[in-house]
Design a protein around this motif. Structure first.
Motif, short mmCIF file in Angstrom:
data_model
loop_
_atom_site.label_atom_id
_atom_site.label_comp_id
_atom_site.label_asym_id
_atom_site.label_seq_id
_atom_site.Cartn_x
_atom_site.Cartn_y
_atom_site.Cartn_z
N PRO A 182 0.83 -0.59 0.03
CA PRO A 182 0.13 -0.31 0.12
C PRO A 182 0.28 1.15 0.02
N GLN A 185 1.19 3.72 -2.69
CA GLN A 185 -0.28 4.64 -2.91
C GLN A 185 -0.75 5.92 -2.18
N THR A 265 -4.37 -1.64 -5.62
CA THR A 265 -5.72 -1.19 -5.03
C THR A 265 -6.40 -1.80 -5.80
N HIS A 280 -4.60 -6.70 -1.12
CA HIS A 280 -4.82 -5.49 -0.64
C HIS A 280 -6.05 -4.55 -1.80
N GLU A 282 -8.64 -3.98 -3.72
CA GLU A 282 -10.18 -4.01 -3.73
C GLU A 282 -11.10 -4.18 -4.71
N ARG A 286 -10.43 -0.04 -11.14
CA ARG A 286 -10.58 1.58 -10.13
C ARG A 286 -11.13 2.29 -11.23
#
Length: 383
Positions: A182, A185, A265, A280, A282, A286
């Protein structure tokens, strides 16, 4: 832009003159003729006895610079390698060590050679950038220019390719460092980014996040896992990069200022151990995050990227050559309207894991393989 392009042309001309004058490298023809879809090629070994080489750079007199990840920088001349002393101190462990080497586009006027490497010790390392000038077999006037702003337990995902752009600035790729994905990000952390710098290491005023306290000013793009191939098209100016995914999810991307490329993500890759969704992630896609132009399937483990230009390989004009570690091959990619429309395998399992692929100023394609007993190779037309 014109100055950098003119310098590149002069560099190529001086190299060709040096080679024509008899400073050709000692060579062993590994394969005199290899058929591909549109070119007949020859594979030549220029020097062997290299230990895990990471990159090849080109001097205007026809000599080469090669980095060995565990050992440092070497000068290659007439089939022999000589260690270059005076390099910045580096910490070699796992994927870290001496990494990229690139000669400044205006080398003949300023003499600068640029290196990336892992800096630190067993408690933590960062990817770093330095430059120096070559005098005999020694770097002098060495200057530290930049280092990533978060030390991490040494190990992996350093990224660490250098690309000079046609405006005279340079890019350096920095991996997410592996331990905490992460972080790619976190816009105040250099990990998982492409940074853009002036050639003295300062921050260009027109970087996308200059003046924004929520972003490190060096960042050009973020949300990357581990870019180890990057090149700029000499005519369109587009910047192409190849990026390691986890299991699957190896990407070809167009790198644009201020964009978020999603990792971790949003990713097309899977968990290494279970092949389930990456922990991790999603989603696979996106909104507001950039999807890859192309996903390498099966896994390529991409490292080293060249864009073919000029008349040496006329039938490959504008194609990308993406080196692959895991399948031990180069993948030739045909691009139309920013889309991959065709792919061809080259040199599969002929020379092992491909670590770097570059087009030299003489128009030939140069390769190093990642082995304990590796070599520098050249691809030539067999005609």
């Amino acid at each position: 832009m014109k100055t950098a392009l003119r310098s590149s042309l002069l560099l190529g001309l001086s190299t060709a003159i040096a080679l024509a004058a008899g400073q050709a490298q000692a060579r062993e023809v590994v394969a005199s003729s290899i058929g591909t879809e549109y070119e007949q090629i020859r594979l030549v070994k220029l020097v062997d006895g290299l230990s895990h080489p990471w990159a090849v750079g080109f001097l205007p007199d026809g000599r080469f610079l090669v980095t060995e990840r565990p050992n440092g920088l070497y000068l290659i001349e007439e089939g022999k390698k000589t260690r270059v002393e005076g390099t910045p101190e580096f910490f070699a462990t796992n994927q870290g060590g001496m990494l990229d080497v690139v000669v400044h586009p205006d080398y003949e006027s300023n003499g600068w050679i640029y290196l990336t490497y892992s800096k630190g010790d067993s408690d933590g390392t960062v990817p770093a950038l330095a430059r120096g000038r070559l005098e005999g077999n020694r770097l002098v006037d060495v200057e530290a220019l930049f280092e990533s702003n978060e030390y991490t337990s040494p190990g992996r995902h350093y990224g660490s390719r250098i690309l000079f752009l046609d405006d005279g600035t340079l890019m350096m790729t920095i991996g997410d460092r592996g331990a905490e994905p992460p972080r790619a990000q976190d816009t105040l952390d250099h990990s998982g980014t492409v940074v853009r710098l002036n050639d003295d290491g300062s921050v260009p005023d027109d970087n996308p996040f200059v003046g924004d306290d929520d972003y490190a000013p060096e960042i050009w793009s973020y949300g990357h896992r581990n870019i180890q191939g990057i090149v700029q098209h000499p005519e369109t100016g587009l910047i192409w990069a190849t990026e390691h995914g986890p299991r699957g999810g190896d990407e070809l991307n167009l790198i644009e200022p201020g964009k978020n490329y999603g990792w971790p993500t949003a990713t097309l890759g899977r968990d290494y151990r279970t092949e389930d969704k990456f922990p991790h992630a999603e989603a696979r896609h996106r909104e507001g995050m950039v999807d890859p132009v192309f996903e390498f399937l099966p896994t390529l483990a991409p490292s080293g990227l060249a864009l073919v230009h000029g008349d040496r390989f006329a039938n490959w004009e504008g194609n990308l050559l993406a080196g692959g570690l895991r399948p031990q091959k180069i993948l030739r990619l045909v691009i139309e309207d920013e889309t991959v429309v065709h792919a061809e395998e080259l040199l599969r399992e002929r020379i092992g894991r491909i670590r770097d692929v570059r087009q030299g100023p003489d128009g030939y394609i140069y390769i190093v393989n990642d082995m304990s007993d590796a070599a520098l190779y050249r691809i030539e037309p067999a005609r």
